[in-house]
Design a protein around this motif. Structure first.
Motif, mmCIF file in Angstrom:
data_model
loop_
_atom_site.group_PDB
_atom_site.id
_atom_site.type_symbol
_atom_site.label_atom_id
_atom_site.label_comp_id
_atom_site.label_asym_id
_atom_site.label_seq_id
_atom_site.Cartn_x
_atom_site.Cartn_y
_atom_site.Cartn_z
ATOM 1 N N ILE A 16 54.836 85.080 -68.515
ATOM 2 C CA ILE A 16 55.320 86.447 -68.293
ATOM 3 C C ILE A 16 56.278 86.856 -69.404
ATOM 4 O O ILE A 16 56.175 87.949 -69.967
ATOM 5 C CB ILE A 16 55.978 86.557 -66.900
ATOM 6 N N MET A 27 46.229 85.949 -77.004
ATOM 7 C CA MET A 27 46.768 86.623 -75.809
ATOM 8 C C MET A 27 46.692 85.740 -74.560
ATOM 9 O O MET A 27 47.040 86.173 -73.474
ATOM 10 C CB MET A 27 45.974 87.907 -75.523
ATOM 11 N N LYS A 38 54.315 87.664 -72.551
ATOM 12 C CA LYS A 38 53.559 88.930 -72.467
ATOM 13 C C LYS A 38 54.486 90.145 -72.463
ATOM 14 O O LYS A 38 54.088 91.223 -72.903
ATOM 15 C CB LYS A 38 52.638 88.922 -71.247
ATOM 16 N N LEU A 58 44.113 84.972 -72.994
ATOM 17 C CA LEU A 58 43.073 85.443 -72.068
ATOM 18 C C LEU A 58 41.954 84.410 -71.985
ATOM 19 O O LEU A 58 41.225 84.353 -71.000
ATOM 20 C CB LEU A 58 42.514 86.795 -72.537
ATOM 21 N N MET A 102 44.819 93.707 -65.882
ATOM 22 C CA MET A 102 46.014 93.066 -65.329
ATOM 23 C C MET A 102 46.372 91.792 -66.084
ATOM 24 O O MET A 102 47.538 91.451 -66.220
ATOM 25 C CB MET A 102 45.808 92.770 -63.850
ATOM 26 N N ARG A 103 45.342 91.111 -66.596
ATOM 27 C CA ARG A 103 45.619 89.871 -67.328
ATOM 28 C C ARG A 103 46.266 90.144 -68.685
ATOM 29 O O ARG A 103 46.839 89.237 -69.281
ATOM 30 C CB ARG A 103 44.338 89.046 -67.492
ATOM 31 N N THR A 104 46.156 91.369 -69.175
ATOM 32 C CA THR A 104 46.847 91.697 -70.431
ATOM 33 C C THR A 104 48.309 92.080 -70.161
ATOM 34 O O THR A 104 49.094 92.167 -71.091
ATOM 35 C CB THR A 104 46.154 92.871 -71.180
ATOM 36 N N LEU A 105 48.636 92.294 -68.900
ATOM 37 C CA LEU A 105 50.011 92.647 -68.523
ATOM 38 C C LEU A 105 50.778 91.373 -68.140
ATOM 39 O O LEU A 105 50.162 90.349 -67.847
ATOM 40 C CB LEU A 105 49.993 93.612 -67.328
ATOM 41 N N PRO A 106 52.112 91.463 -68.132
ATOM 42 C CA PRO A 106 52.873 90.272 -67.744
ATOM 43 C C PRO A 106 52.808 90.005 -66.235
ATOM 44 O O PRO A 106 53.758 90.264 -65.503
ATOM 45 C CB PRO A 106 54.298 90.592 -68.186
ATOM 46 N N TYR A 122 57.528 95.678 -67.037
ATOM 47 C CA TYR A 122 58.303 95.456 -68.257
ATOM 48 C C TYR A 122 59.767 95.846 -68.040
ATOM 49 O O TYR A 122 60.077 97.050 -67.916
ATOM 50 C CB TYR A 122 57.723 96.286 -69.405
#
Lengths: 222, 290
Positions: B71, B48, B74, B50, A74-78, B103
Motif C-alpha cells: 500500500i 506495478m 502504491k 500486477l 482496484m489492483r492499480t490503487l493502494p 491516498y
C-alpha cells in the motif's frame, strides 16, 4: 474497506431499488389476497424471490467488475488484494441480511392482516433460505475468484436450476413422498438451523480460499 | 534510485520477457520504447506488482514489493495505463471521490486545478468522456495524490498532437523539483525526443539498450561511407546498414569508436547524420536504415 463496500452497493443501486419496488408490489398483492384469506401463492413467490434477490444483486456487482475491469482498476490503487476479496464477501453478507430482513418484514406484514400467528414452518423456511443463500453466494463468489465471471455464472445458474427444478420434478413424479419430505424438513426444528450453520461454515471456507485463489489467479489475469 | 529492476524474467505461453534491467534515478524521465508487443506493458505490470516476475527483483524507492509495503508503495506511484479501466457508469466526480479515499496525500487543490486546466465536466459519466479527456482525467487522478514516481503505459497512443503536447507539458512540470521521476512507455518516440532523459529500448522481450538519451544520440549515428571502407570495418561497429550503389549508409553502434577507426583507416572524417529516436528504434528493431 468501507469505500469498496459503498462502491459495490452504489453500483448495484438500480437493481436494489428494483427489488424494493417488486417487494412493494408483492406486499400489495399479498395484502389483497390475505384479505381474502389466501396467502399461499404470494408466499411461494416471496420464497423464490428470496433466493433470487441475493443472486441477482451479486451477479450484477460481479458483472460490473468484469465489464469495467474493476478488479484490475482496484489492483492499480493502494488496496490490499485480500481487501478486494473480503469486500465482496462482506457485501454478500449485507445482501443476505437485507433479503432476510425484507422477507421477515413481509411475512410479518402478511400475518398482521391475518388472524393466525407466524407459524414455525414459516420461521424454519426463512432460516433455510438464509442458509441456502449463504451457501450459493459463497460458492458463486469463490468460483468468481477462481475461474472468473463467465464460468462462475454458468456454474451458479446450473446450481440454481437444480435447486429450483429438482423439487418440482420430484413433486411431479413422487408427490406424496415430496410432501412427506417437506413436512419432515419443517417439522424437524434442527434441520434449518443446521443448514444455516453449514452455510456459515461454507461461507467462511469460501472466503478464506478465495483470498488465496485471488492472489494466485489475479497475477495470471493481469 | 526510484526504480531498480534487475534481471526481470516472465514467461507466458506465447511470449517471454528475458533479463530486463531498468535503473531510473530521482528527477528524470525515462522513455520506455519498443514496438507493439515488445514487452513494455508486461514490464510495467511487473513494476506495478500486477504480475510477479519468474526471476529477478524490483525495488521502488529502495523497497521491494511485499505485503507489508504494498500500500505504501502504491501510494507513492501515479499510474496511467493504456486503457483506463474506470466504472463508465459513474460520474467523474464519483470516481475521483472514490479514488481519493485511498491516498492520504490527495490534494483537492491540485485536482481542481488540473480539472479546470483540462476542462473536464465533473458531472459527466466517465463513459461519456472522449479518449483524450479520459487520459487527462486519469492523469489528473494520478497527479493529485502527489506521487514520487509516475508510471505511464502508452497514455498518449491514439491521441492527437495537441492533447499529447498538453500532457507532455504537465509531465515536464511534474519533475520540475528534481525529486520525482517518470517512466514513460510509448511507441510514439517523438514525445520522448522532447522530454526524456533516459531511454530503454526493448524488442521481443529482450532489452536492447538502456542509457541516457544523449549518450544514445551521440553513439548511434548514420554515416555514409564507401563500400570498400565498410567492408574493412568489423560488423560489430554497426547496428544496420544498406547499400546504394558504391555507397553504404550505416548506423553505428558507437560513433566515437567508429570515428577513430575510420580516421585511422582513411585519414578523413566520415559523413555523419544525427538520428532521432524513431530512426534508432527502427535500426535496432528491424535493422533498417531510413
Amino acid at each position: 474497506m468501507i469505500a469498496l463496500i459503498y462502491k459495490d452497493l452504489y453500483l448495484a443501486r438500480k437493481i436494489l431499488i428494483q427489488i424494493l419496488v417488486i417487494c412493494g408490489v408483492f406486499a400489495i398483492i399479498g395484502a389483497i389476497n390475505a384479505a381474502k384469506g389466501d396467502i399461499s401463492l404470494i408466499e411461494t413467490f416471496m420464497y423464490v424471490y428470496g433466493f433470487m434477490t441475493v443472486y441477482s444483486i451479486i451477479d450484477r456487482i460481479l458483472y460490473y467488475e468484469e465489464h469495467y475491469k474493476g478488479v484490475y482498476f482496484m489492483r492499480t490503487l493502494p488496496i490490499k488484494e485480500s481487501a478486494i476479496v473480503t469486500n465482496k464477501f462482506i457485501v454478500g453478507l449485507i445482501l443476505i441480511t437485507f433479503s432476510g430482513i425484507i422477507l421477515l418484514s413481509f411475512t410479518f406484514l402478511l400475518h398482521m392482516a391475518l388472524p393466525n400467528n407466524l407459524s414455525q414452518k414459516e420461521i424454519m423456511f426463512l432460516i433455510l433460505i438464509l442458509g441456502v443463500n449463504l451457501i450459493y453466494c459463497a460458492i458463486y463468489l469463490a468460483m468468481y475468484f477462481f475461474v472468473g465471471y463467465a464460468k462462475a455464472r454458468q456454474y451458479v445458474i446450473g446450481i440454481l436450476m437444480v435447486l429450483m427444478l429438482t423439487p418440482a420434478v420430484i413433486g411431479m413424479i413422487a408427490q406424496e413422498w415430496m410432501l412427506k419430505a417437506l413436512n419432515f424438513l419443517f417439522a424437524t426444528p434442527y434441520i434449518p438451523p443446521v443448514v444455516l450453520i453449514i452455510g456459515i461454515g461454507i461461507y467462511a471456507i469460501c472466503w478464506t480460499i478465495s483470498i488465496h485463489a485471488f492472489k494466485h489467479e489475479s497475477q495470471k489475469a493481469a | 534510485m526510484m526504480i531498480e529492476a534487475n534481471g526481470l524474467c516472465k514467461k507466458y505461453p506465447a511470449f517471454s520477457l528475458e533479463n530486463i534491467n531498468i535503473m531510473l534515478p530521482e528527477g528524470y524521465i525515462m522513455g520506455f520504447i519498443g514496438p507493439n508487443g515488445s514487452g513494455k506493458t508486461t514490464t510495467i505490470k511487473l513494476l506495478m506488482n500486477l504480475v510477479k516476475p519468474d526471476k529477478g527483483n524490483i525495488k521502488l524507492f529502495g523497497m521491494e514489493w511485499d505485503e507489508q509495503n504494498e500500500i505504501q508503495l502504491k501510494q507513492r506511484i501515479g499510474y496511467v495505463g493504456e486503457e483506463q479501466p474506470f466504472y463508465d457508469e459513474m460520474t467523474v466526480k464519483w470516481t475521483s471521490d472514490f479514488v481519493s479515499r485511498f491516498y492520504p496525500n490527495w490534494d483537492d487543490k491540485v485536482y481542481n486545478e488540473l480539472m479546470v486546466q483540462f476542462n473536464i465536466d465533473r458531472k459527466k459519466k466517465v463513459g461519456e468522456l472522449s479518449k483524450g479527456n479520459r487520459v487527462k482525467f486519469a492523469l489528473a487522478l494520478a497527479l493529485s495524490h502527489k506521487p514520487d514516481l509516475m508510471i505511464l503505459d502508452e497514455p498518449t497512443s491514439g491521441l492527437d498532437p495537441i492533447i499529447r503536447r498538453d500532457i507532455l507539458k504537465i509531465l515536464s512540470k511534474f519533475i520540475g523539483d528534481g525529486k520525482r521521476s517518470i517512466l514513460f512507455s510509448t511507441h510514439i518516440t517523438e514525445d520522448l525526443d522532447k522530454i526524456a532523459d533516459y531511454i530503454t529500448l526493448i524488442n521481443n522481450g529482450r532489452l536492447l539498450i538502456s542509457c541516457e538519451k544523449d549518450e544514445i544520440i551521440n553513439k548511434i549515428k548514420k554515416v555514409h561511407i564507401n563500400n570498400s571502407e565498410f567492408e574493412k570495418i568489423p560488423p560489430s561497429f554497426f547496428i544496420a546498414h544498406k547499400s546504394i550503389g558504391n555507397e553504404v549508409i550505416a548506423v553505428t553502434s558507437d560513433f566515437g569508436a567508429f570515428e577513430s577507426i575510420y580516421k585511422n583507416m582513411t585519414g578523413k572524417k566520415p559523413e555523419v547524420y544525427a538520428m532521432d529516436l524513431s530512426d534508432i528504434m527502427l535500426a535496432y528493431v528491424k535493422g533498417e536504415v531510413c
